[in-house]
Write an enzyme that holds these catalytic residues in place. Structure first.
Site, PDB file in Angstrom:
ATOM      1  N   ASP A  67      -0.304 -13.824   7.270  1.00 39.29           N
ATOM      2  CA  ASP A  67       0.757 -13.637   8.258  1.00 39.29           C
ATOM      3  C   ASP A  67       1.555 -14.919   8.485  1.00 39.29           C
ATOM      4  OD1 ASP A  67      -1.298 -15.039   9.446  1.00 39.29           O
ATOM      5  OD2 ASP A  67      -1.668 -13.616  11.040  1.00 39.29           O
ATOM      6  N   ASN A 134      -8.757 -10.389  20.989  1.00 37.83           N
ATOM      7  CA  ASN A 134      -8.615  -8.947  21.239  1.00 37.83           C
ATOM      8  C   ASN A 134      -8.958  -8.120  20.000  1.00 37.83           C
ATOM      9  OD1 ASN A 134      -6.461  -9.503  19.581  1.00 37.83           O
ATOM     10  ND2 ASN A 134      -4.868  -8.722  20.932  1.00 37.83           N
ATOM     11  N   HIS A 136      -7.736  -8.684  16.891  1.00 42.15           N
ATOM     12  CA  HIS A 136      -6.699  -8.563  15.860  1.00 42.15           C
ATOM     13  C   HIS A 136      -7.100  -9.287  14.575  1.00 42.15           C
ATOM     14  CE1 HIS A 136      -4.327 -12.273  17.496  1.00 42.15           C
ATOM     15  NE2 HIS A 136      -4.896 -12.632  16.360  1.00 42.15           N
ATOM     16  N   GLU A 141      -1.978  -6.332  15.734  1.00 43.74           N
ATOM     17  CA  GLU A 141      -2.369  -6.232  17.136  1.00 43.74           C
ATOM     18  C   GLU A 141      -2.840  -4.811  17.444  1.00 43.74           C
ATOM     19  OE1 GLU A 141      -2.759  -8.812  18.793  1.00 43.74           O
ATOM     20  OE2 GLU A 141      -0.963  -9.994  19.185  1.00 43.74           O
TER      21      GLU A 141
HETATM   22  C1  GLP Z   1      -3.976 -16.120  14.956  1.00 46.80           C
HETATM   23  C2  GLP Z   1      -3.905 -15.615  13.526  1.00 46.80           C
HETATM   24  C3  GLP Z   1      -5.164 -14.891  13.135  1.00 46.80           C
HETATM   25  C4  GLP Z   1      -6.382 -15.693  13.538  1.00 46.80           C
HETATM   26  C5  GLP Z   1      -6.387 -15.870  15.033  1.00 46.80           C
HETATM   27  C6  GLP Z   1      -7.608 -16.606  15.550  1.00 46.80           C
HETATM   28  O1  GLP Z   1      -3.615 -15.159  15.883  1.00 46.80           O
HETATM   29  N1  GLP Z   1      -2.804 -14.760  13.285  1.00 46.80           N
HETATM   30  O2  GLP Z   1      -5.136 -14.675  11.739  1.00 46.80           O
HETATM   31  O3  GLP Z   1      -7.536 -15.022  13.126  1.00 46.80           O
HETATM   32  O4  GLP Z   1      -5.232 -16.634  15.337  1.00 46.80           O
HETATM   33  O5  GLP Z   1      -7.463 -17.974  15.426  1.00 46.80           O
HETATM   34  P1  GLP Z   1      -8.601 -19.008  15.675  1.00 46.80           P
HETATM   35  O6  GLP Z   1      -9.471 -18.977  14.487  1.00 46.80           O
HETATM   36  O7  GLP Z   1      -7.903 -20.307  15.854  1.00 46.80           O
HETATM   37  O8  GLP Z   1      -9.305 -18.563  16.913  1.00 46.80           O
END
Ligand code: GLP
Length: 242
Positions: A67, A134, A136, A141
């Site tokens: 993404d 949440n 995702h 989402e």
């Molecule tokens: C973002 C990304 C996700 C990732 C999430 C959690 O929202 N789009 O791909 O998994 O963050 O990030 P972190 O690993 O920093 O908690």
């Protein structure tokens, strides 16, 4: 869906790097689906270290990222393209032409079309994912339907809040993003999810508490994947009722 509980984050990262390297050892031109966020940083550290020690070769590997925020240039320190350059691409020998990233400043329709054409023509051999608080995956989402393909998405207030820690202030967090859809996640030959930290305990507990696949809880789609592994450390596991 298999759950692996490790001693700590270091061990989780090592296991993830080993899984990726195993796939490359079996298929030199493997397609890697790659995440950003803080959770996979340790895995990238080990991939770079192993490359420097001659244990893994990325010269024929292809990568596609999950993404990207809309509106951020690749040079922006919080763009996922910048993250990938910092943590992997500038440090290993993956050819620039084998890297698929979303251009956050390009036309969304063109980015989506380019991604979907690649995903129609290629199957991801190993897709590494993190998880939002949440549930995702990428930026899929909670929604009433599982979006089939790559799409533009509005970020949930909860996600904007969670990701604000990377920006100077919450209002700097982009409100939308382009993400690989659930169909590509379902099609991947292997999916590995890494979760660490207290904030993820609720999502991991819910993921393993029942058999429901629910678009309002995006990570539950992993239950429909051919081969899905969830890697968590003991600290996180101890915070769940599992
Ligand atoms: C973002 C990304 C996700 C990732 C999430 C959690 O929202 N789009 O791909 O998994 O963050 O990030 P972190 O690993 O920093 O908690």
């Amino acid at each position: 869906m298999k759950l692996v509980v490790t001693e700590n984050y270091e061990e989780s990262s090592r296991i993830l790097a080993d899984m990726v390297e195993q796939v490359i050892a079996e298929k030199k031109d493997a397609v890697l689906g790659l995440p950003t966020g803080s959770s996979p940083v340790g895995m990238y550290h080990y991939l770079v270290q192993d490359y420097q020690e001659g244990k893994v070769d990325f010269s024929e590997v292809h990568t596609i990222n999950l993404d990207e925020y809309t509106g951020l240039e690749r040079e922006h320190v919080q763009s996922f393209g910048y993250f990938m350059d910092q943590h992997l691409f500038s440090k290993v020998n993956v050819p620039a032409e084998n890297i698929m990233l979303i251009d956050g400043t390009g036309s969304a329709a063109e980015q989506i079309d380019r991604y979907d054409r690649f995903l129609d023509d290629n199957t991801i051999d190993i897709l590494v994912v993190g998880i939002g608080n949440n549930g995702h995956i990428g930026f899929n989402e909670p929604d009433t339907v599982f979006h089939a393909q790559t799409h533009l998405t509005e970020l949930e207030p909860e996600t904007i809040k969670a990701n604000a820690r990377f920006f100077e202030k919450e209002s700097d967090v982009p409100r939308s993003a382009i993400t690989m859809g659930m169909s590509a996640i379902l099609k991947a030959r292997k999916v590995v999810l890494i979760a660490t930290g207290e904030a993820k305990a609720g999502a991991i507990e819910r993921l393993f508490m029942d058999d429901t696949i629910d678009p309002m809880f995006p990570c539950s789609i992993l239950k429909g994947c051919k081969d899905a592994v969830v890697v968590v450390d003991r600290d996180l596991y101890g915070r769940t009722k599992l």
